[in-house]
Design a protein around this motif. Structure first.
Motif, PDB file in Angstrom:
ATOM      1  N   ARG A   1       0.720  -1.276  -0.014  1.00  0.00           N
ATOM      2  CA  ARG A   1       0.040  -0.049   0.061  1.00  0.00           C
ATOM      3  C   ARG A   1       1.082   1.319  -0.016  1.00  0.00           C
ATOM      4  NH1 ARG A   1      -4.205  -0.081   4.318  1.00  0.00           N
ATOM      5  NH2 ARG A   1      -2.448   0.299   5.828  1.00  0.00           N
ATOM      6  N   SER A   2       1.927   1.280   0.929  1.00  0.00           N
ATOM      7  CA  SER A   2       2.845   2.654   0.878  1.00  0.00           C
ATOM      8  C   SER A   2       3.589   2.667  -0.264  1.00  0.00           C
ATOM      9  CB  SER A   2       3.958   2.327   2.134  1.00  0.00           C
ATOM     10  OG  SER A   2       3.108   1.960   3.200  1.00  0.00           O
ATOM     11  N   SER A   3       4.009   1.481  -0.932  1.00  0.00           N
ATOM     12  CA  SER A   3       4.744   1.494  -2.245  1.00  0.00           C
ATOM     13  C   SER A   3       3.759   2.397  -3.138  1.00  0.00           C
ATOM     14  CB  SER A   3       5.116   0.130  -2.742  1.00  0.00           C
ATOM     15  OG  SER A   3       5.939  -0.300  -1.560  1.00  0.00           O
ATOM     16  N   VAL A   4       2.649   1.620  -3.349  1.00  0.00           N
ATOM     17  CA  VAL A   4       1.521   2.408  -4.375  1.00  0.00           C
ATOM     18  C   VAL A   4       1.391   3.851  -4.286  1.00  0.00           C
ATOM     19  CG1 VAL A   4      -1.069   2.314  -5.109  1.00  0.00           C
ATOM     20  CG2 VAL A   4       0.325  -0.004  -4.809  1.00  0.00           C
ATOM     21  N   VAL A   5       1.341   4.301  -3.048  1.00  0.00           N
ATOM     22  CA  VAL A   5       0.980   5.816  -2.632  1.00  0.00           C
ATOM     23  C   VAL A   5       2.264   6.275  -2.862  1.00  0.00           C
ATOM     24  CG1 VAL A   5       0.664   7.518  -0.947  1.00  0.00           C
ATOM     25  CG2 VAL A   5      -0.519   5.449  -0.815  1.00  0.00           C
ATOM     26  N   ILE A   6       3.548   5.965  -2.720  1.00  0.00           N
ATOM     27  CA  ILE A   6       4.848   6.580  -3.039  1.00  0.00           C
ATOM     28  C   ILE A   6       4.915   6.594  -4.539  1.00  0.00           C
ATOM     29  CG2 ILE A   6       7.347   6.268  -2.798  1.00  0.00           C
ATOM     30  CD1 ILE A   6       6.957   5.250   0.121  1.00  0.00           C
ATOM     31  N   MET A   7       4.623   5.570  -5.158  1.00  0.00           N
ATOM     32  CA  MET A   7       4.648   5.286  -6.802  1.00  0.00           C
ATOM     33  C   MET A   7       3.871   6.520  -7.375  1.00  0.00           C
ATOM     34  SD  MET A   7       6.560   3.250  -8.690  1.00  0.00           S
ATOM     35  CE  MET A   7       6.446   1.519  -8.083  1.00  0.00           C
ATOM     36  N   ALA A   8       2.612   6.411  -6.815  1.00  0.00           N
ATOM     37  CA  ALA A   8       1.746   7.531  -7.262  1.00  0.00           C
ATOM     38  C   ALA A   8       2.390   8.896  -7.190  1.00  0.00           C
ATOM     39  CB  ALA A   8       0.397   7.400  -6.590  1.00  0.00           C
ATOM     40  N   VAL A   9       2.799   9.170  -6.118  1.00  0.00           N
ATOM     41  CA  VAL A   9       3.356  10.655  -5.810  1.00  0.00           C
ATOM     42  C   VAL A   9       4.593  10.636  -6.780  1.00  0.00           C
ATOM     43  CG1 VAL A   9       4.631  12.175  -4.321  1.00  0.00           C
ATOM     44  CG2 VAL A   9       2.793  10.716  -3.313  1.00  0.00           C
ATOM     45  N   THR A  10       5.289   9.571  -6.818  1.00  0.00           N
ATOM     46  CA  THR A  10       6.542   9.803  -7.774  1.00  0.00           C
ATOM     47  C   THR A  10       6.050  10.056  -9.106  1.00  0.00           C
ATOM     48  OG1 THR A  10       7.789   8.233  -6.438  1.00  0.00           O
ATOM     49  CG2 THR A  10       8.481   8.404  -8.580  1.00  0.00           C
ATOM     50  N   ILE A  11       5.326   9.279  -9.685  1.00  0.00           N
ATOM     51  CA  ILE A  11       4.800   9.176 -11.176  1.00  0.00           C
ATOM     52  C   ILE A  11       4.265  10.783 -11.361  1.00  0.00           C
ATOM     53  CG2 ILE A  11       3.462   8.386 -12.931  1.00  0.00           C
ATOM     54  CD1 ILE A  11       3.893   5.382 -11.518  1.00  0.00           C
ATOM     55  N   GLY A  12       3.254  11.086 -10.464  1.00  0.00           N
ATOM     56  CA  GLY A  12       2.667  12.342 -10.447  1.00  0.00           C
ATOM     57  C   GLY A  12       3.693  13.574 -10.717  1.00  0.00           C
ATOM     58  N   LEU A  13       4.666  13.400  -9.685  1.00  0.00           N
ATOM     59  CA  LEU A  13       5.669  14.679  -9.831  1.00  0.00           C
ATOM     60  C   LEU A  13       6.362  14.500 -10.935  1.00  0.00           C
ATOM     61  CD1 LEU A  13       7.263  15.132  -6.168  1.00  0.00           C
ATOM     62  CD2 LEU A  13       5.602  16.491  -7.678  1.00  0.00           C
ATOM     63  N   PHE A  14       6.725  13.343 -11.328  1.00  0.00           N
ATOM     64  CA  PHE A  14       7.549  13.029 -12.545  1.00  0.00           C
ATOM     65  C   PHE A  14       7.061  13.751 -13.813  1.00  0.00           C
ATOM     66  CE2 PHE A  14       8.789  10.460 -16.332  1.00  0.00           C
ATOM     67  CZ  PHE A  14      10.011  11.189 -16.416  1.00  0.00           C
ATOM     68  N   GLY A  15       5.607  13.134 -13.892  1.00  0.00           N
ATOM     69  CA  GLY A  15       4.758  13.612 -14.965  1.00  0.00           C
ATOM     70  C   GLY A  15       4.878  15.307 -15.140  1.00  0.00           C
ATOM     71  N   GLY A  16       4.432  15.665 -13.906  1.00  0.00           N
ATOM     72  CA  GLY A  16       4.191  17.264 -13.790  1.00  0.00           C
ATOM     73  C   GLY A  16       5.452  17.963 -14.215  1.00  0.00           C
ATOM     74  N   LEU A  17       6.699  17.407 -13.492  1.00  0.00           N
ATOM     75  CA  LEU A  17       7.796  18.049 -13.686  1.00  0.00           C
ATOM     76  C   LEU A  17       8.495  17.875 -15.141  1.00  0.00           C
ATOM     77  CD1 LEU A  17       9.884  17.476 -10.238  1.00  0.00           C
ATOM     78  CD2 LEU A  17       9.234  19.774 -11.369  1.00  0.00           C
ATOM     79  N   ALA A  18       8.288  16.764 -15.675  1.00  0.00           N
ATOM     80  CA  ALA A  18       8.964  16.379 -17.180  1.00  0.00           C
ATOM     81  C   ALA A  18       8.023  17.228 -18.097  1.00  0.00           C
ATOM     82  CB  ALA A  18       8.843  14.966 -17.405  1.00  0.00           C
ATOM     83  N   ALA A  19       6.839  17.298 -17.905  1.00  0.00           N
ATOM     84  CA  ALA A  19       5.978  18.254 -18.936  1.00  0.00           C
ATOM     85  C   ALA A  19       6.364  19.794 -18.833  1.00  0.00           C
ATOM     86  CB  ALA A  19       4.377  17.756 -18.446  1.00  0.00           C
TER      87      ALA A  19
END
Lengths: 229, 402
Positions: free
Chosen positions: B12-30
């Protein structure tokens, strides 16, 4: 010497349409070194009385005097500190913290009290020896048997040297062997170190070992017998 | 303990951390890609033509007629060069006319430049590939540099001849034949199709321009951020002419570079809001699962402030750990593709006509990361408030019994 005294203690629940008097004017006292069992049928008010004695709940009226102090007048913040320094709790479901080892669970309260490491280590080592779980210090609760977990819970309750221990159905989840072993340990600590134990139970094995039995029914003490063993 | 609690349910924690990671990466990359495109466009525009500051006759910008010129330009240039922040100065003669071949004629801006000075101010000479000729290395008269796009449209190659016709200083129609010496490509098709470059001496002669005059003086500074103060100083030194910074000459550049800063903020705010809800949901589940345990620790003496700190730490850590991983991934992405570039020419051919390069180089600055880190921390704290309140409302006696 009295460790706890209740005077005209009432606890009434008014959340439902019907008013429930869970504790109905109980006046009791416990002296140092008692090994007492509060017994009675389900819903008679055992746990409510135990919660009031432990300051987990506030009485509707009456007073609870511990060490000469009326705890019913304490604020919730003062009550938390009071519980930490004066009362030990043993719960039916052990309630150990799964992410901590047995030793870390046992020294949890001492940590909250900010006791130095050396003092904590000495106390835990002494307790683990006394309750027969030496060598299990670094094991997490999930890898301990029910009896061993409850012993760790007893060690946690005793670690801060409280004035008395309140145990709510401590043997309800244990088999006969574990129950006997746990009761032997508690009785030994009571006799050798004069530690006060107050149980809320309907387990006959606990009742058989108690030095004093307080019978409750409908929130009233119907019988209070001492030294029946 | 709070740290260990996070890993109690690894999945569960990994899924949340992954979601934050992907969200931030997506936002920052874009954002990095968009910012890189704008930076490339601004840099390209400043380097190829605008430079940092330009000086004109006040009427020239409005009417674009050759007789609105500046006089005594060598004195003006000498004055400007005394300013220590000035790196280089170049003067230009400009005219508007028609570039024609046998098959076609196209309206163009004819830029008469001083090759050696111009090379210090703008980088157009770098936009000519080796096989596409040179930048005014020939001493011969009437040489012209045109863009690849224009060359295609006019159907000319290196060494081909183009006829340029325009009005001279006296208003007479004049013209001359120019030989293509170099073909450039700035990846800004609008600029490329409009601008041709000839030597200032050739254009001055054809226009019958008076001695020591020009239409435009371009100034390059050591640091373009000094532009506003330098503009003010030059205005005082040259009070009769119009002195403008790059942001006045091309307001679109200023607008786009300011917009990108707000875009990062808006983009990341939306992402963090969504992630905040995911974290709140997870932590509420955690509190529900640990009701008994939290009741127990409050019963045995952990005060509400410590419980508050523990839950807040656990919640914030989910956001912060995901945030750190997301930022590290974004740094690596920006660093790698910032150097290598992302070529989208096959799918976005129209990009260049808008002034953007079809090879994107993502750019993120330290301040962008700091902004995102602050947003992650704030999200973590805000997301932890609701679960923490829920935990603190618990009554130990009830929680232990439940």
């Amino acid at each position: 010497m009295k460790v706890i005294e209740t005077k005209e203690l009432f606890k009434t629940y008014t959340e439902t349409e019907v008013e429930v008097k869970a504790v109905n004017g109980i006046s009791l006292s416990f002296t140092e070194g008692e090994f007492a069992a509060i017994v009675g049928p389900s819903g008679c008010g055992k746990t409510t009385l135990l919660n009031l004695l432990g300051g987990l709940d506030k009485p509707t009226s009456g007073s609870i005097i511990i060490d000469g102090k009326d705890i019913s007048s304490l604020s919730s913040r003062q009550m938390i500190d009071f519980r930490m320094n004066n009362i030990g709790f043993v719960f039916q479901a052990y309630n150990l913290i799964p992410v901590l080892t047995a030793k870390e669970n046992a020294e949890f309260i001492m940590n909250l009290q900010k006791k130095p490491k050396a003092e904590r280590e000495a106390r835990i080592s002494e307790l683990f020896k006394a309750i027969g779980i030496e060598g299990k210090e670094n094991i997490r609760p999930s890898r301990l048997s029910g009896g061993q977990q409850q012993r760790v819970a007893v060690a946690r309750a005793l670690a801060s040297k409280p004035k008395f221990i309140l145990a709510d159905e401590p043997t309800a989840n244990l088999d006969s062997k574990a129950t006997t072993e746990l009761l032997d340990i508690m009785r030994k600590l009571n006799e050798e170190e004069n530690i006060t134990f107050i149980f809320a139970t309907h387990d006959q094995r606990v009742i058989d070992r108690a030095k004093r039995i307080i019978n409750l029914d409908d929130g009233i003490v119907v019988k209070d017998e001492t030294e029946v063993v | 303990m709070a740290w260990r609690n996070i890993w109690r349910n690894k999945l569960r924690s990994s899924v949340v951390i992954m979601a934050v990671t992907i969200g931030l990466f997506g936002g920052l990359a874009a954002t990095g890609i968009m910012k890189g495109m704008v930076v490339d466009m601004v840099k390209n525009t400043l380097e190829t033509q605008v430079s940092n500051i330009q000086i004109h006759n006040k009427d020239f910008m409005a009417n674009k007629e050759v007789n609105f010129l500046m006089k005594n330009t060598s004195e003006i240039i000498s004055k400007i060069k005394t300013d220590p922040v000035v790196a280089a100065v170049s003067e230009r003669t400009k005219s508007f006319g028609m570039a024609s071949t046998a098959s076609k004629g196209i309206g163009v801006i004819i830029n008469g430049v001083e090759p050696e000075n111009e090379k210090k101010v703008t980088q157009l000479f770098n936009k000519i590939e080796e096989e596409n000729g040179t930048y005014f290395t020939s001493d011969k008269k009437n040489r012209i540099i045109i863009s690849e796009n224009l060359a295609k449209k006019l159907n000319v190659k290196l060494k081909s001849k183009i006829v340029i016709t325009f009005q001279d200083y006296e208003g007479n129609l004049t013209g001359a034949s120019f030989k293509v010496e170099g073909i450039y490509n700035t990846h800004n098709s609008m600029f490329d199709e409009q601008n041709v470059f000839v030597k200032k001496t050739d254009l001055d002669r054809l226009l019958n321009m008076p001695e020591n005059t020009s239409h435009e003086i371009a100034v390059l500074l050591n640091d373009f951020q000094d532009t506003p103060e330098t503009v003010e100083r030059i205005k005082k030194a040259v009070p009769n002419y119009l002195v403008e910074g790059w942001y006045d000459i091309d307001p679109y550049l200023k607008l786009t570079s300011s917009l990108i800063t707000y875009m990062l903020f808006i983009f990341m705010s939306i992402i963090m809001l969504a992630l905040g809800f995911a974290i709140v949901n997870t932590m509420l589940m955690v509190i529900l699962e640990r009701t008994k345990e939290l009741g127990m620790i409050m019963a045995i003496g952990m005060n509400r402030f410590k419980v508050f700190k523990m839950i807040m730490f656990e919640t914030s850590m989910l956001a912060v750990v995901g945030g750190i991983v997301g930022i590290v991934v974004s740094i690596l992405f920006t660093w790698h593709f910032g150097n290598v570039g992302i070529d989208i020419s096959e799918v976005a051919q129209g990009f260049e006509s808008l002034g953007y390069s079809s090879v994107m180089h993502p750019v993120l600055e330290l301040i962008d990361y700091i902004e995102v880190i602050i947003m992650v921390i704030i999200t973590g704290i805000i997301a932890s408030i609701f679960p923490t309140i829920r935990a603190l409302k618990m009554k130990p006696a009830e929680a232990v019994r439940d």
